[in-house]
Design a protein around this motif. Structure first.
Motif, PDB file in Angstrom:
ATOM      1  N   ASN A  45       0.825  -1.204   0.000  1.00 34.43           N
ATOM      2  CA  ASN A  45       0.000   0.000   0.000  1.00 34.43           C
ATOM      3  C   ASN A  45       0.858   1.252   0.000  1.00 34.43           C
ATOM      4  N   GLN A  46       2.174   1.089  -0.201  1.00 34.39           N
ATOM      5  CA  GLN A  46       3.078   2.223  -0.270  1.00 34.39           C
ATOM      6  C   GLN A  46       3.156   2.723  -1.715  1.00 34.39           C
ATOM      7  N   PRO A  47       3.288   4.059  -1.909  1.00 38.20           N
ATOM      8  CA  PRO A  47       3.408   4.576  -3.277  1.00 38.20           C
ATOM      9  C   PRO A  47       4.733   4.166  -3.911  1.00 38.20           C
ATOM     10  N   ILE A  48       4.762   4.151  -5.214  1.00 42.76           N
ATOM     11  CA  ILE A  48       5.998   3.916  -5.956  1.00 42.76           C
ATOM     12  C   ILE A  48       6.762   5.232  -5.972  1.00 42.76           C
ATOM     13  N   VAL A  49       7.971   5.236  -5.450  1.00 40.80           N
ATOM     14  CA  VAL A  49       8.773   6.459  -5.371  1.00 40.80           C
ATOM     15  C   VAL A  49       9.878   6.408  -6.417  1.00 40.80           C
ATOM     16  N   LEU A  50       9.948   7.469  -7.247  1.00 45.14           N
ATOM     17  CA  LEU A  50      10.952   7.558  -8.296  1.00 45.14           C
ATOM     18  C   LEU A  50      11.878   8.743  -8.020  1.00 45.14           C
ATOM     19  N   LYS A  51      13.188   8.513  -8.079  1.00 42.81           N
ATOM     20  CA  LYS A  51      14.177   9.571  -7.852  1.00 42.81           C
ATOM     21  C   LYS A  51      14.532  10.217  -9.184  1.00 42.81           C
ATOM     22  N   LEU A  52      14.232  11.526  -9.304  1.00 43.88           N
ATOM     23  CA  LEU A  52      14.539  12.287 -10.508  1.00 43.88           C
ATOM     24  C   LEU A  52      15.658  13.279 -10.215  1.00 43.88           C
ATOM     25  N   GLY A  53      16.781  13.119 -10.885  1.00 37.10           N
ATOM     26  CA  GLY A  53      17.899  14.034 -10.718  1.00 37.10           C
ATOM     27  C   GLY A  53      17.940  15.057 -11.842  1.00 37.10           C
ATOM     28  N   THR A  54      18.351  16.295 -11.508  1.00 35.29           N
ATOM     29  CA  THR A  54      18.452  17.357 -12.524  1.00 35.29           C
ATOM     30  C   THR A  54      19.707  18.187 -12.260  1.00 35.29           C
ATOM     31  N   LYS A  55      20.048  19.011 -13.244  1.00 35.29           N
ATOM     32  CA  LYS A  55      21.198  19.906 -13.105  1.00 35.29           C
ATOM     33  C   LYS A  55      20.778  21.272 -12.598  1.00 35.29           C
ATOM     34  N   MET A  56      19.555  21.668 -12.942  1.00 35.85           N
ATOM     35  CA  MET A  56      19.094  23.019 -12.659  1.00 35.85           C
ATOM     36  C   MET A  56      18.542  23.176 -11.241  1.00 35.85           C
ATOM     37  N   PRO A  57      18.705  24.371 -10.646  1.00 39.87           N
ATOM     38  CA  PRO A  57      18.147  24.617  -9.311  1.00 39.87           C
ATOM     39  C   PRO A  57      16.631  24.726  -9.366  1.00 39.87           C
ATOM     40  N   ASP A  58      15.983  24.533  -8.227  1.00 44.87           N
ATOM     41  CA  ASP A  58      14.520  24.565  -8.137  1.00 44.87           C
ATOM     42  C   ASP A  58      13.927  25.881  -8.608  1.00 44.87           C
ATOM     43  N   GLU A  59      14.631  26.995  -8.338  1.00 44.98           N
ATOM     44  CA  GLU A  59      14.054  28.309  -8.633  1.00 44.98           C
ATOM     45  C   GLU A  59      14.113  28.679 -10.119  1.00 44.98           C
TER      46      GLU A  59
ATOM     47  N   VAL B  52       5.052   8.708  -6.732  1.00 41.09           N
ATOM     48  CA  VAL B  52       5.624   9.946  -6.200  1.00 41.09           C
ATOM     49  C   VAL B  52       7.003  10.142  -6.817  1.00 41.09           C
ATOM     50  N   VAL B  53       7.209  11.299  -7.441  1.00 37.10           N
ATOM     51  CA  VAL B  53       8.509  11.630  -8.020  1.00 37.10           C
ATOM     52  C   VAL B  53       9.230  12.591  -7.076  1.00 37.10           C
ATOM     53  N   ASP B  54      10.346  12.162  -6.530  1.00 32.98           N
ATOM     54  CA  ASP B  54      11.168  13.021  -5.679  1.00 32.98           C
ATOM     55  C   ASP B  54      12.233  13.685  -6.547  1.00 32.98           C
TER      56      ASP B  54
ATOM     57  N   THR C  77      20.529   2.921  -8.804  1.00 35.62           N
ATOM     58  CA  THR C  77      20.518   3.744  -7.588  1.00 35.62           C
ATOM     59  C   THR C  77      19.761   5.052  -7.798  1.00 35.62           C
ATOM     60  N   GLN C  78      19.357   5.306  -9.025  1.00 32.96           N
ATOM     61  CA  GLN C  78      18.588   6.496  -9.391  1.00 32.96           C
ATOM     62  C   GLN C  78      17.653   6.075 -10.516  1.00 32.96           C
ATOM     63  N   ASP C  79      16.451   6.635 -10.545  1.00 31.36           N
ATOM     64  CA  ASP C  79      15.456   6.185 -11.524  1.00 31.36           C
ATOM     65  C   ASP C  79      15.384   7.049 -12.778  1.00 31.36           C
ATOM     66  N   MET C  80      15.542   8.373 -12.611  1.00 26.42           N
ATOM     67  CA  MET C  80      15.295   9.286 -13.717  1.00 26.42           C
ATOM     68  C   MET C  80      16.326  10.415 -13.761  1.00 26.42           C
ATOM     69  N   TYR C  81      16.489  10.988 -14.961  1.00 22.93           N
ATOM     70  CA  TYR C  81      17.373  12.138 -15.137  1.00 22.93           C
ATOM     71  C   TYR C  81      16.779  13.032 -16.213  1.00 22.93           C
ATOM     72  N   ALA C  82      16.824  14.345 -15.998  1.00 19.63           N
ATOM     73  CA  ALA C  82      16.275  15.302 -16.961  1.00 19.63           C
ATOM     74  C   ALA C  82      17.362  16.274 -17.397  1.00 19.63           C
ATOM     75  N   GLU C  83      17.675  16.262 -18.693  1.00 19.81           N
ATOM     76  CA  GLU C  83      18.688  17.166 -19.249  1.00 19.81           C
ATOM     77  C   GLU C  83      18.621  17.114 -20.768  1.00 19.81           C
TER      78      GLU C  83
END
Length: 341
Positions: A34-48, A71-73, A94-100
């Motif tokens: 009953n736990q959500p699937i958690v995906l780790k998304l790494g990026t180069k850019m800052p949140d702002e 849930v995407v972290d 060790t990481q699920d996703m990357y955006a670049e």
């Protein structure tokens, strides 16, 4: 007495089993938890940054569309390492996703390098047709066979949204490039392209570009317009030429192994959210760029020039022919790209 104890025990077991049953959901049955699937998304850019905001929007869309089942972290600002390191992380699990940018995946297919060849693509629409058409899909399939899948199938996440040349003196024509000390990134193609029209490219780290122009180590630098204000380039280089030398986009990639373990419903949600985030990110970017231009005009007094795109494309065409003959890409590949309508 024994019978009573036996009956109480049965009743307790029935209550426990009943409680376990009422807590289950359709997702529990599908995933066994009953736990959500958690995906780790790494990026180069800052949140702002605009891109950072778009990645968080993507995470929100996934959560909303999946009713919280996914849930995407988001880990911004290279918290998970540099680009190539994050790609290795995905392959190791060790990481699920990357955006670049797609060029970060050139170890899997060198054809992604065509995206940074100056003046090869007419505009972003041409670039998008390449990516979503037969030639681009061949690249996608090759990268997927190496363990990485690109989620935003529409390739609509625009970076830029266009590129400019900031310089210490006006650059209005190809002739003005001759002798110009221009900052280059570590790309043999890129440096050779500007050498072919008489410029003097010098490789400088992105974070050191401002200082390099201030100290006259370079006279100019190209950049997505969206990053010029935050890098304060126009403080030291008040002339801006809209060259749009090549289109740029962002890909949201996921480990193919991780993707294959998701249900078809969840897979479709990730793809849909990635494409939707691309559309909204482009809208945000265009709005922010207009605000930045006004600030640069007010505070730095910048002058803006536009080029004759046909003139510049023709000037770089000899370099395109050299690329065609280099053997780096399949025979006729550059001409195939140019023929896309």
């Amino acid at each position: 007495m024994r019978m009573r104890v036996f009956m109480i025990t049965l009743l307790m077991m029935a209550t426990i089993m009943s409680g376990c049953g009422t807590g289950s959901t359709a997702n529990d049955k599908k995933d066994g938890t009953n736990q959500p699937i958690v995906l780790k998304l790494g990026t180069k850019m800052p949140d702002e940054s605009v891109e950072g905001k778009a990645f968080n929007l993507f995470a929100d869309l996934v959560k909303e569309k999946s009713n919280g089942e996914i849930v995407v972290d988001v880990y911004p600002a290279e918290l998970l390492g540099k680009g190539k390191t994050q790609i290795d992380n995905m392959l190791m699990g060790t990481q699920d996703m990357y955006a670049e940018g797609a060029t970060y995946f050139d170890d899997f297919d060198s054809r992604v390098q065509v995206s940074s060849i100056p003046f090869l693509f007419r505009d972003f629409e041409h670039f998008q047709k390449y990516n979503t058409g037969e030639l681009g899909q061949e690249v996608h399939e090759k990268i997927k066979s190496e363990g990485i899948r690109i989620l935003n199938t529409e390739r609509n996440f625009v970076r830029g949204p266009y590129r400019v040349l900031v310089s210490k003196k006006p650059v209005k024509s190809v002739e003005d490039l001759k002798g110009l000390k221009i900052r280059s990134f570590e790309s043999e193609f890129y440096s050779q392209a500007y050498e072919s029209v008489g410029a003097n490219p010098t490789v400088v780290a992105w974070t050191e570009t401002y200082l390099a122009m201030k100290q006259n180590l370079v006279d100019a630098a190209t950049s997505p317009i969206s990053l010029v204000w935050s890098m304060k380039f126009t403080e030291v280089a008040p002339y801006m030429t809209i060259i749009d030398e090549y289109p740029q986009d962002i890909v949201i990639a996921i480990s193919e192994e991780k993707f294959s373990k998701l249900s078809k419903e969840h897979q479709d949600i990730l793809i849909e959210a990635a494409n939707e985030a691309g559309t909204k990110a482009t809208q945000l970017l265009e709005q922010e760029v207009e605000e930045h231009l006004e600030l640069m005009k007010e505070e730095h007094g910048i002058e803006i020039f536009e080029i004759d795109k046909k003139e510049w494309t023709e000037a770089f065409s000899d370099f395109h022919q050299k690329v065609e003959e280099s053997g780096v890409f399949p025979k006729g590949y550059i001409d195939q790209i140019k023929s896309i309508e």
